[in-house]
Write a protein that holds these residues in place. Structure first.
Motif, PDB file in Angstrom:
ATOM      1  N   GLU A 802       0.816  -1.218   0.000  1.00 37.44           N
ATOM      2  CA  GLU A 802       0.000   0.000   0.000  1.00 37.44           C
ATOM      3  C   GLU A 802       0.848   1.265   0.000  1.00 37.44           C
ATOM      4  N   ALA A 803       1.899   1.300   0.821  1.00 33.01           N
ATOM      5  CA  ALA A 803       2.741   2.503   0.905  1.00 33.01           C
ATOM      6  C   ALA A 803       3.397   2.803  -0.436  1.00 33.01           C
ATOM      7  N   LEU A 804       3.822   1.748  -1.172  1.00 36.44           N
ATOM      8  CA  LEU A 804       4.431   1.940  -2.481  1.00 36.44           C
ATOM      9  C   LEU A 804       3.401   2.473  -3.473  1.00 36.44           C
ATOM     10  N   GLY A 805       2.216   1.866  -3.468  1.00 38.23           N
ATOM     11  CA  GLY A 805       1.164   2.324  -4.377  1.00 38.23           C
ATOM     12  C   GLY A 805       0.771   3.771  -4.115  1.00 38.23           C
ATOM     13  N   ASN A 806       0.612   4.122  -2.839  1.00 40.98           N
ATOM     14  CA  ASN A 806       0.242   5.502  -2.502  1.00 40.98           C
ATOM     15  C   ASN A 806       1.325   6.492  -2.934  1.00 40.98           C
ATOM     16  N   LEU A 835      10.128   2.741   2.055  1.00 40.60           N
ATOM     17  CA  LEU A 835      10.183   1.869   0.880  1.00 40.60           C
ATOM     18  C   LEU A 835      11.376   0.919   0.858  1.00 40.60           C
ATOM     19  N   PRO A 836      12.578   1.328   1.257  1.00 41.00           N
ATOM     20  CA  PRO A 836      13.682   0.346   1.244  1.00 41.00           C
ATOM     21  C   PRO A 836      13.383  -0.891   2.075  1.00 41.00           C
ATOM     22  N   VAL A 837      12.800  -0.699   3.262  1.00 41.70           N
ATOM     23  CA  VAL A 837      12.459  -1.844   4.116  1.00 41.70           C
ATOM     24  C   VAL A 837      11.374  -2.682   3.455  1.00 41.70           C
ATOM     25  N   ILE A 838      10.381  -2.008   2.879  1.00 48.64           N
ATOM     26  CA  ILE A 838       9.276  -2.725   2.226  1.00 48.64           C
ATOM     27  C   ILE A 838       9.794  -3.586   1.086  1.00 48.64           C
ATOM     28  N   ILE A 839      10.695  -3.049   0.287  1.00 45.76           N
ATOM     29  CA  ILE A 839      11.214  -3.807  -0.854  1.00 45.76           C
ATOM     30  C   ILE A 839      12.073  -4.978  -0.376  1.00 45.76           C
ATOM     31  N   ASN A 840      12.854  -4.770   0.667  1.00 50.26           N
ATOM     32  CA  ASN A 840      13.667  -5.861   1.217  1.00 50.26           C
ATOM     33  C   ASN A 840      12.809  -7.002   1.753  1.00 50.26           C
ATOM     34  N   LEU A 854      15.941  -1.360  -5.463  1.00 54.29           N
ATOM     35  CA  LEU A 854      16.455  -0.428  -4.453  1.00 54.29           C
ATOM     36  C   LEU A 854      17.298   0.685  -5.072  1.00 54.29           C
ATOM     37  N   LYS A 855      17.977   0.372  -6.176  1.00 59.23           N
ATOM     38  CA  LYS A 855      18.799   1.398  -6.818  1.00 59.23           C
ATOM     39  C   LYS A 855      17.959   2.546  -7.343  1.00 59.23           C
ATOM     40  N   LEU A 856      16.703   2.266  -7.678  1.00 58.69           N
ATOM     41  CA  LEU A 856      15.819   3.332  -8.145  1.00 58.69           C
ATOM     42  C   LEU A 856      15.412   4.280  -7.024  1.00 58.69           C
TER      43      LEU A 856
END
Length: 858
Positions: A802-806, A835-840, A854-856
């Motif tokens: 959700e946080a990424l989508g928002n 977001l870094p934690v979410i992606i990990n 993560l590089k993005l």
């Protein structure tokens, strides 16, 4: 209209064109002796010497044993009749001393021809800059070179030699010396022609300028001729390819350009239009059954057309116009022998235009691509460069016989060729080395006023072993091309080289399309800067040391350049690593710089390493700049559209004067219009003033609709247009304002109004809230869109957090809920930190892909 009436009308048109040329284009060519002779008040004679004070920085020095001083035009110097500068002259203790506000020249009387003992010059404002005959420069900043044929970057691929650029006007030594003694001269005929002279004597020019490079170039242009203003269409997209195109193919190509909404202005037809081989003067009717009808079609489609010429083979017996040409030349037609080519023969060249070329022009050819690659010098006047002379002859012939603005596309022939506009840099190899070298090559060319190089964008030929065009390389090259003097894609006759946008995948084709569109967006700004080149001799793409001569970085960052007065470009010249192209950029002190594609406001006076995704480019705009732009509906540059976007970039109190004219007539010297834009800030209020247009020209719009675009802007509380509040709308319409979340810009549509009427927009922001949005937020939003797309493509079963989508949808939410602007920005910043934690923690995504995502976020 009967035949007599037609020819009377034609004669009137030709005479009018000649009159306009005489009035408006001097000193582009030598017209008569009186236009070349300096004012007598500027001349000091002593014994067999003559000195002419041309400007405070520039003195002509002549010595002739018989005092036979020559005031004809040379190939470099075409004007000496300048306003007489203030100076003093005195004879004392056997010396003649001439002093201006900048220079002091001393000549020992009765001492004969010039030498290091009897002639000395020093700069009055510098203790270190002095000159005497024989002194050599140490730090010349270089000029240009005839061709990049077979070069891979700056290295010849076959012999391994490096390019040795010619010396330019500018040097860190602070002075320039021109020896014009042996240069050929032009006579005083109606069409000035080359001649050799005897007893030439010494004819020197010295210019002292210190580090005032702009004044040096301006002074040089005063004697060597202005850089003529190109037709506006030349700033558009040129489609060019060495290919045996037919009428059908070119129509299909144009249809595809329109289908993909790609604007275009110039259609370049390479060598295969000829009936035989790569040279000649007659159309290949198997490819173009009816050339006149084909050219009528190009005109109807707003395409300007040029044909490639290699004239060295003369006029062969199989040419359509051979009989008439031979008759005019009194040439024996027995056996239909080829009539040899001789550029110095005025009769030959006059007939070439009258009998062969001008009738082709009148059917619809707008200018010529003159591609001389044969013997270097004339066969009768052995020190006459064919390249230089043909450039002169072709350009001046068009100038004498056309109502439209003359233009020539040609190879560099030497000093003075800036009077003939556009250079063809030759057949480079398709490589990152070539792309890396071209910005430096283009920059230094401005040091000889040769500011309009047209490179083969994307490169000409594949290197051995390469089987196709690298899409990243071509995309980056096209981005550079959009920010170079001429945007012309080209390649050799090789089926593996396909540069049409529709031949690339969507990832690349979209960015290529955006590059071409950006070029058209910037045309009002670019055209204004080409007008400035005409007025001041300062090139569109110029080295950093023009504006920052005291900064050492201006000389070290030699690929970096100013694109006009307000934009700094740090071009990408190497492939991306893990999706990012890294560029080291120097941002000069004196103001802040706005990184356009990422929305980052950066401090001046520092060197940074910046990283860019494929759809980003290192364009830096001076803080507070105002850039006039065209909208996305412009498909060609035939006319000035009614709608103009006034782009205002973050920063305080900007100003810009838009220059416009007819675009393709010769009256641009005096017939043009100026519109001044300015901004002022008072606390949380910004006022933008659009001045009433002054001046006039043929075809000038009487009314205009301005769209104001404030980049890097918060959403305001109120917008006033000419004192009246206007409403917010999610779709920009007349008389309202909107917000674009993708660019973080406020857009205000002003009503269609009289161009001579001043208008004003006041944008009022909240005094209770404030957000820093010029911290790279535009780039973050752009990269989040890329991140989510790549995440979705990795595994269809992945759940989008959700946080990424928002966060990714923040740009759209800002447009939907402008009243929640500050809350949305705060929420984005909070979500972005997570977001870094979410992606990990994403399940179903391997470590390699996680690192890619993560590089993005970096």
């Amino acid at each position: 209209m009967n035949s007599i009436s037609f020819h009377k009308a034609r004669l009137k048109t030709v005479l009018l064109g000649a009159l306009i040329s005489l009035l408006y284009l001097q000193p582009l060519q030598a017209q008569n002796a009186s236009s070349l002779q300096a004012d007598k008040k500027a001349i000091v004679e002593a014994d067999n010497a003559r000195f002419t004070v041309l400007t405070p920085r520039l003195i002509r020095m002549e010595w002739n044993s018989s005092k036979s001083f020559d005031d004809h035009a040379s190939f470099v110097v075409v004007n000496r009749k300048l306003p007489v500068p203030a100076y003093t002259s005195k004879r004392e203790n056997g010396w003649l001393t001439i002093k201006t506000g900048e220079l002091e020249m001393s000549y020992k009387l009765n001492s004969g021809s010039f030498n290091q003992e009897n002639l000395k010059i020093k700069m009055l404002k510098s203790d270190t800059i002095s000159w005497s005959p024989g002194k050599k420069q140490k730090y010349n900043l270089k000029g240009t070179y005839r061709t990049l044929d077979n070069y891979d970057g700056d290295t010849h691929l076959h012999n391994g030699k490096k390019i040795e650029l010619e010396d330019g006007i500018l040097s860190r030594d602070g002075w320039y010396f021109l020896d014009d003694s042996s240069d050929l001269r032009l006579d005083n005929s109606d069409w000035p022609w080359v001649y050799t002279r005897e007893n030439a004597g010494t004819d020197w020019y010295f210019m002292g300028y210190g580090s005032d490079y702009k004044s040096a170039l301006y002074d040089f242009s005063q004697i060597s001729g202005k850089v003529p203003l190109m037709p506006r269409y030349a700033l558009g997209y040129w489609w060019s390819r060495y290919w045996s195109y037919s009428d059908n193919e070119l129509r299909e190509l144009t249809a595809n350009l329109k289908r993909f909404n790609i604007p275009a202005d110039v259609l370049v037809i390479d060598m295969d239009w000829h009936r035989q081989g790569w040279t000649g003067w007659s159309w290949n009717k198997s490819l173009f059954p009816d050339p006149a009808k084909f050219l009528s079609w190009t005109n109807e489609n707003h395409l300007k057309t040029t044909l490639n010429l290699h004239p060295a083979d003369g006029v062969a017996g199989y040419e359509d116009d051979y009989n008439q040409f031979a008759q005019n030349m009194k040439f024996d037609t027995t056996g239909r022998k080829t009539i040899p080519f001789l550029a110095s023969d005025k009769q030959f060249m006059s007939n070439l235009f009258d009998v062969i070329l001008r009738p082709i022009e009148q059917k619809g050819i707008d200018f010529w691509w003159l591609d001389w690659q044969q013997w270097p010098n004339d066969k009768r006047i052995t020190n006459l460069s064919n390249t230089w002379w043909l450039n002169y002859v072709f350009y001046t012939n068009m100038d004498r016989n056309r109502e439209t603005r003359p233009m020539l596309y040609h190879r560099w022939g030497g000093l003075g060729n800036h009077r003939y506009q556009i250079g063809f840099s030759g057949d480079t190899f398709i490589s990152w080395k070539s792309l890396e070298y071209q910005p430096y090559f283009t920059n230094t060319s401005s040091n000889v006023l040769y500011t309009y190089w047209s490179h083969d964008i994307g490169g000409h030929q594949l290197k051995h072993g390469d089987e196709s065009v690298d899409p990243e390389l071509y995309t980056r090259w096209l981005q550079y091309g959009a920010l170079s003097p001429i945007l012309r894609t080209h390649s050799t006759k090789n089926g593996k080289i396909q540069k049409e946008i529709w031949n690339f995948s969507g990832k690349y084709s979209q960015v290529q399309y955006e590059a071409i569109r950006m070029r058209y967006t910037l045309v009002p700004y670019i055209y204004t800067m080409t007008r400035k080149t005409y007025d001041t001799a300062i090139g569109l793409c110029r080295p950093m040391y023009y504006d920052y001569p005291k900064a050492e970085e201006a000389y070290r960052f030699d690929r970096e350049y100013m694109f006009g007065d307000n934009m700094l470009i740090a071009p990408i010249g190497s492939p991306a690593v893990e999706g990012f192209s890294k560029v080291k950029v120097w941002l000069p002190e004196g103001n802040d710089w706005f990184e356009w594609h990422t929305g980052t406001l950066l401090k001046g006076g520092q060197i940074l390493e910046r990283a860019f995704t494929l759809n980003e480019y290192p364009i830096y705009i001076k803080a507070g700049s105002i850039i006039p732009m065209y909208g996305e509906n412009v498909q060609n540059l035939d006319s000035n559209p009614e709608d103009i976007t006034v782009a205002v970039f973050p920063g305080n109190n900007g100003r810009f004067t838009l220059k416009e004219d007819n675009g393709n007539d010769k009256a641009y010297k005096d017939q043009y219009a100026s519109t001044e834009f300015s901004t002022s800030s008072n606390g949380r209020e910004v006022t933008v003033t659009i001045g009433g247009t002054t001046g006039k020209y043929d075809g000038m719009p009487g009314k205009r609709r301005y769209i104001l675009k404030l980049y890097g802007s918060e959403i305001p509380q109120k917008v006033l247009v000419n004192g009246k509040a206007v409403d917010f709308s999610q779709t920009l319409k007349d008389g309202n304002w909107s917000y674009t979340g993708r660019e973080l810009s406020v857009n205000v549509s002003l009503p269609l109004s009289d161009t001579r009427k001043q208008q004003q927009v006041k944008v009022i922001y909240s005094t209770d809230n404030k957000a820093d949005i010029n911290n790279g937020l535009v780039g973050k939003l752009k990269r989040l869109t890329q991140l989510t797309a790549e995440l979705k493509s990795m595994d269809n079963g992945i759940y989008l957090p959700e946080a990424l989508g928002n966060a990714e949808e923040t740009n759209r939410a800002l447009e939907y809920y402008p009243q929640n602007f500050y809350q949305l920005i705060d929420k984005f910043n909070a979500d972005y930190q997570k977001l870094p934690v979410i992606i990990n923690d994403l399940r179903g995504v391997n470590k390699e892909n996680q690192q890619k995502l993560l590089k993005l976020l970096q």
